[in-house]
Design an enzyme around this catalytic site. Structure first.
Site, PDB file in Angstrom:
ATOM      1  CG  HIS A   1      -2.053   0.851   1.296  1.00 12.80           C
ATOM      2  ND1 HIS A   1      -2.422   1.668   0.258  1.00 12.80           N
ATOM      3  CD2 HIS A   1      -2.929   1.140   2.305  1.00 12.80           C
ATOM      4  CE1 HIS A   1      -3.457   2.407   0.629  1.00 12.80           C
ATOM      5  NE2 HIS A   1      -3.783   2.110   1.869  1.00 12.80           N
TER       6      HIS A   1
ATOM      7  CG  HIS B   1      -4.507   0.371  -8.163  1.00  9.73           C
ATOM      8  ND1 HIS B   1      -5.823   0.324  -7.796  1.00  9.73           N
ATOM      9  CD2 HIS B   1      -3.908   1.245  -7.326  1.00  9.73           C
ATOM     10  CE1 HIS B   1      -6.009   1.154  -6.786  1.00  9.73           C
ATOM     11  NE2 HIS B   1      -4.866   1.724  -6.474  1.00  9.73           N
TER      12      HIS B   1
ATOM     13  CG  ASP C   1       2.823   4.221  -4.225  1.00  7.94           C
ATOM     14  OD1 ASP C   1       2.838   5.331  -3.690  1.00  7.94           O
ATOM     15  OD2 ASP C   1       2.079   3.296  -3.878  1.00  7.94           O
TER      16      ASP C   1
HETATM   17  N1  CMC Z   1       4.477  -7.096 -10.611  1.00  5.56           N
HETATM   18  C1  CMC Z   1       4.368  -8.302 -11.192  1.00  5.56           C
HETATM   19  N2  CMC Z   1       3.232  -8.995 -11.237  1.00  5.56           N
HETATM   20  C2  CMC Z   1       2.149  -8.450 -10.661  1.00  5.56           C
HETATM   21  C3  CMC Z   1       2.188  -7.197 -10.044  1.00  5.56           C
HETATM   22  C4  CMC Z   1       3.402  -6.514 -10.035  1.00  5.56           C
HETATM   23  N3  CMC Z   1       3.515  -5.312  -9.471  1.00  5.56           N
HETATM   24  N4  CMC Z   1       0.959  -6.901  -9.550  1.00  5.56           N
HETATM   25  C5  CMC Z   1       0.175  -7.945  -9.856  1.00  5.56           C
HETATM   26  N5  CMC Z   1       0.898  -8.884 -10.530  1.00  5.56           N
HETATM   27  C6  CMC Z   1       0.391 -10.127 -11.087  1.00  5.56           C
HETATM   28  C7  CMC Z   1       0.166 -11.173 -10.019  1.00  5.56           C
HETATM   29  O1  CMC Z   1       1.306 -11.963  -9.819  1.00  5.56           O
HETATM   30  C8  CMC Z   1      -0.981 -11.945 -10.601  1.00  5.56           C
HETATM   31  O2  CMC Z   1      -0.476 -12.761 -11.619  1.00  5.56           O
HETATM   32  P1  CMC Z   1      -1.090 -14.261 -11.804  1.00  5.56           P
HETATM   33  O3  CMC Z   1      -2.513 -14.038 -12.235  1.00  5.56           O
HETATM   34  O4  CMC Z   1      -0.231 -14.881 -12.845  1.00  5.56           O
HETATM   35  O5  CMC Z   1      -1.001 -14.917 -10.462  1.00  5.56           O
HETATM   36  C9  CMC Z   1      -1.833 -10.884 -11.289  1.00  5.56           C
HETATM   37  O6  CMC Z   1      -0.893  -9.847 -11.646  1.00  5.56           O
HETATM   38  C10 CMC Z   1      -2.932 -10.302 -10.416  1.00  5.56           C
HETATM   39  O7  CMC Z   1      -2.330  -9.822  -9.199  1.00  5.56           O
HETATM   40  P2  CMC Z   1      -3.036  -9.794  -7.787  1.00  5.56           P
HETATM   41  O8  CMC Z   1      -1.995  -9.892  -6.719  1.00  5.56           O
HETATM   42  O9  CMC Z   1      -4.148 -10.792  -7.757  1.00  5.56           O
HETATM   43  O10 CMC Z   1      -3.672  -8.333  -7.807  1.00  5.56           O
HETATM   44  P3  CMC Z   1      -4.207  -7.543  -6.546  1.00  5.56           P
HETATM   45  O11 CMC Z   1      -5.329  -6.723  -7.030  1.00  5.56           O
HETATM   46  O12 CMC Z   1      -4.458  -8.451  -5.389  1.00  5.56           O
HETATM   47  O13 CMC Z   1      -2.954  -6.645  -6.136  1.00  5.56           O
HETATM   48  C11 CMC Z   1      -1.485  -4.847  -5.846  1.00  5.56           C
HETATM   49  C12 CMC Z   1      -2.875  -5.281  -6.333  1.00  5.56           C
HETATM   50  C13 CMC Z   1      -1.373  -3.324  -5.931  1.00  5.56           C
HETATM   51  C14 CMC Z   1      -1.283  -5.278  -4.376  1.00  5.56           C
HETATM   52  C15 CMC Z   1      -0.409  -5.523  -6.742  1.00  5.56           C
HETATM   53  O14 CMC Z   1      -0.574  -5.125  -8.083  1.00  5.56           O
HETATM   54  C16 CMC Z   1       1.002  -5.244  -6.255  1.00  5.56           C
HETATM   55  O15 CMC Z   1       1.506  -5.963  -5.379  1.00  5.56           O
HETATM   56  N6  CMC Z   1       1.684  -4.187  -6.829  1.00  5.56           N
HETATM   57  C17 CMC Z   1       2.993  -3.806  -6.371  1.00  5.56           C
HETATM   58  C18 CMC Z   1       2.863  -2.988  -5.096  1.00  5.56           C
HETATM   59  C19 CMC Z   1       2.354  -1.586  -5.372  1.00  5.56           C
HETATM   60  O16 CMC Z   1       2.827  -0.910  -6.290  1.00  5.56           O
HETATM   61  N7  CMC Z   1       1.421  -1.141  -4.529  1.00  5.56           N
HETATM   62  C20 CMC Z   1       0.876   0.218  -4.612  1.00  5.56           C
HETATM   63  C21 CMC Z   1      -0.575   0.228  -4.976  1.00  5.56           C
HETATM   64  S1  CMC Z   1      -1.152   1.854  -5.432  1.00  5.56           S
HETATM   65  C22 CMC Z   1      -1.066   2.829  -4.026  1.00  5.56           C
HETATM   66  C23 CMC Z   1      -1.685   2.276  -2.811  1.00  5.56           C
HETATM   67  O17 CMC Z   1      -2.786   1.701  -2.858  1.00  5.56           O
HETATM   68  O18 CMC Z   1      -1.099   2.441  -1.766  1.00  5.56           O
END
Ligand code: CMC
Length: 429
Positions: free
Chosen positions: A269, A308, A364
């Site tokens: 986050h 996201h 971010d």
């Molecule tokens: N890099 C590589 N792969 C990713 C990423 C990433 N940053 N984000 C998602 N994926 C992949 C994930 O591995 C999954 O692949 P598969 O279907 O093959 O298993 C697919 O995309 C869906 O991911 P998810 O984890 O189910 O998606 P989510 O909605 O639960 O997660 C998130 C959202 C923001 C936590 C995630 O995208 C992430 O960890 N991003 C990196 C951390 C980040 O930048 N966070 C800031 C968010 S914006 C500001 C805030 O809210 O604070």
């Protein structure tokens, strides 16, 4: 049979049920009537991590994640970021309308005159180790505000809510600056009521102790204000959900805000911008990007600042931040990390892995590069996010407190453990 309803057949019993649909949703509680027999508790819905559950009605922030739209009270973020200030934006989020000139000047006055914290807070911050993470100091010190402002418990009193709102928005930068200066071993600088909200923050961070008439460069002051506007609210994200959930048991809002700060601290986050910088540092050179991307695709870590839960398109805030980055670099010099970030973004946006998963840069990805160019250590990044998000947290908390449909937040579970076991004395295990 009304059109705006769902007909559900329970194949276990052959019975049919009518479930109303309103606002594109069905109410989970309407499924409770679906039972196999009288002893059955009734059907529940299961939604770990709330991926498809609306937990509230809210009129504060609108997001269309597929189209990349973000609006505060109906105003597009692009217009707010271009024309407004953080304090005016906070007013808009809290009260639903842009203020008149009189309302704005009263509001700015009220915030400005609540920026001081109790003198004891200095001792409190001093109590942390010099190498403490400033976010840890923020979480602890915001919680401690509840010990000074006992009237914060009167959450049903509109006048008290108003006062705590001023206090929270006003004191966050002061606590953040205290934490920053503590990690640097520098004496505290008190708020300066002659300065704007962002300029005062710069003063509390960077003013020399004996320096008179401190004023930051207007480009810097505006850049910080724009970053604050962009981070002010983002509907039901993890920390806002924490604010609402904790606030629903009706503690004072300082305690609830401390919980929201704690939720924001995490690397998925508000801690993500810190992780972005660590990642760019780790990549070190443009030539290492293809290898890094390969490892991300193999599941060895994530591309931080990408992806996201809601945006499946370019985060509109990331576009504005990218522009702001160039303005800041004109002033303080280009951050070498920018070239790595730009190339990383380019390669990722052309890669099938990221395209098929709709992974785009989020807020971010570039914010950390600006913060670093301004001289902030990475540990301060989530703190810089928490200051403006306080406006959103408090707006959402006030909406929750006055929403007659809300109660203490208390989800259900699917119990998957043992039942009815006989206790075994330790000597017999
Ligand atoms: N890099 C590589 N792969 C990713 C990423 C990433 N940053 N984000 C998602 N994926 C992949 C994930 O591995 C999954 O692949 P598969 O279907 O093959 O298993 C697919 O995309 C869906 O991911 P998810 O984890 O189910 O998606 P989510 O909605 O639960 O997660 C998130 C959202 C923001 C936590 C995630 O995208 C992430 O960890 N991003 C990196 C951390 C980040 O930048 N966070 C800031 C968010 S914006 C500001 C805030 O809210 O604070």
């Amino acid at each position: 049979m009304p059109n705006d309803s769902l007909t559900v057949t329970d194949n276990r019993t052959g019975k049919q049920y009518e479930v109303p649909i309103s606002d594109g949703t069905v109410r989970a509680i309407d499924f409770r009537q679906i039972r196999v027999d009288d002893d059955d508790f009734g059907l529940m819905t299961y939604d770990p991590a709330f991926t498809n559950t609306a937990s509230c009605r809210s009129a504060i922030t609108f997001i269309d994640g597929d189209k990349g739209i973000l609006e505060y009270r109906g105003y597009p973020i692009e217009q707010v970021a271009e024309h407004s200030t953080y304090l005016e934006t906070a007013y808009l989020l809290l009260f639903g309308e842009l203020p008149t000139a009189t309302q704005l000047s009263e509001w700015v006055h009220n915030i400005t005159y609540h920026t001081m914290v109790h003198e004891n807070t200095k001792k409190f911050v001093d109590g942390f180790n010099y190498d403490s993470h400033p976010m840890g100091m923020l979480v602890g010190t915001v919680a401690a505000l509840s010990t000074y402002y006992k009237d914060g418990k009167d959450v049903d009193d509109p006048a008290s809510r108003e006062l705590q709102t001023w206090r929270l928005i006003a004191k966050m930068p002061t606590i953040a600056a205290y934490a920053y200066r503590r990690t640097r071993g520098l004496p505290i600088i008190y708020p300066d009521n002659d300065l704007s909200f962002p300029a005062n923050f710069c003063s509390m961070l960077w003013r020399q102790v004996a320096e008179k008439d401190y004023k930051p460069d207007p480009v810097l002051e505006r850049a910080i204000d724009v970053l604050f506007i962009l981070h002010a609210d983002h509907e039901q994200n993890c920390s806002t959900n924490a604010m609402r959930a904790v606030g629903s048991s009706r503690p004072d809002p300082f305690s609830a805000t401390a919980a929201a700060c704690a939720a924001l601290y995490g690397p998925l986050h508000g801690g993500a911008n810190e992780e972005v910088l660590r990642m760019l540092d780790h990549i070190g050179d443009i030539k290492n990007i293809p290898d890094f991307i390969k490892r991300v695709k193999a599941g060895e870590g994530r591309l931080m600042g990408f992806g996201h839960r809601v945006y499946k398109n370019y985060d509109p805030r990331a576009k504005i931040i990218k522009r702001t980055a160039y303005e800041v670099f004109d002033l303080v010099g280009r951050n070498p990390m920018l070239d790595i970030a730009l190339e990383l973004e380019k390669i990722a946006l052309e890669d099938e892995y990221f395209i098929s998963r709709k992974l785009y840069p989020n807020v971010d990805f570039y914010s950390g590069i600006i913060y670093q160019a301004l001289g902030f250590p990475v540990e301060m990044f989530p703190v810089l996010f928490a200051i403006p998000r306080t406006a959103g947290w408090v707006a959402q908390w006030r909406e929750m407190i006055t929403d007659s449909e809300q109660k203490i937040a208390r989800p259900r579970q699917i119990y998957s453990g043992n039942r009815g076991r006989e206790y075994v004395p330790v000597s017999e295990r």
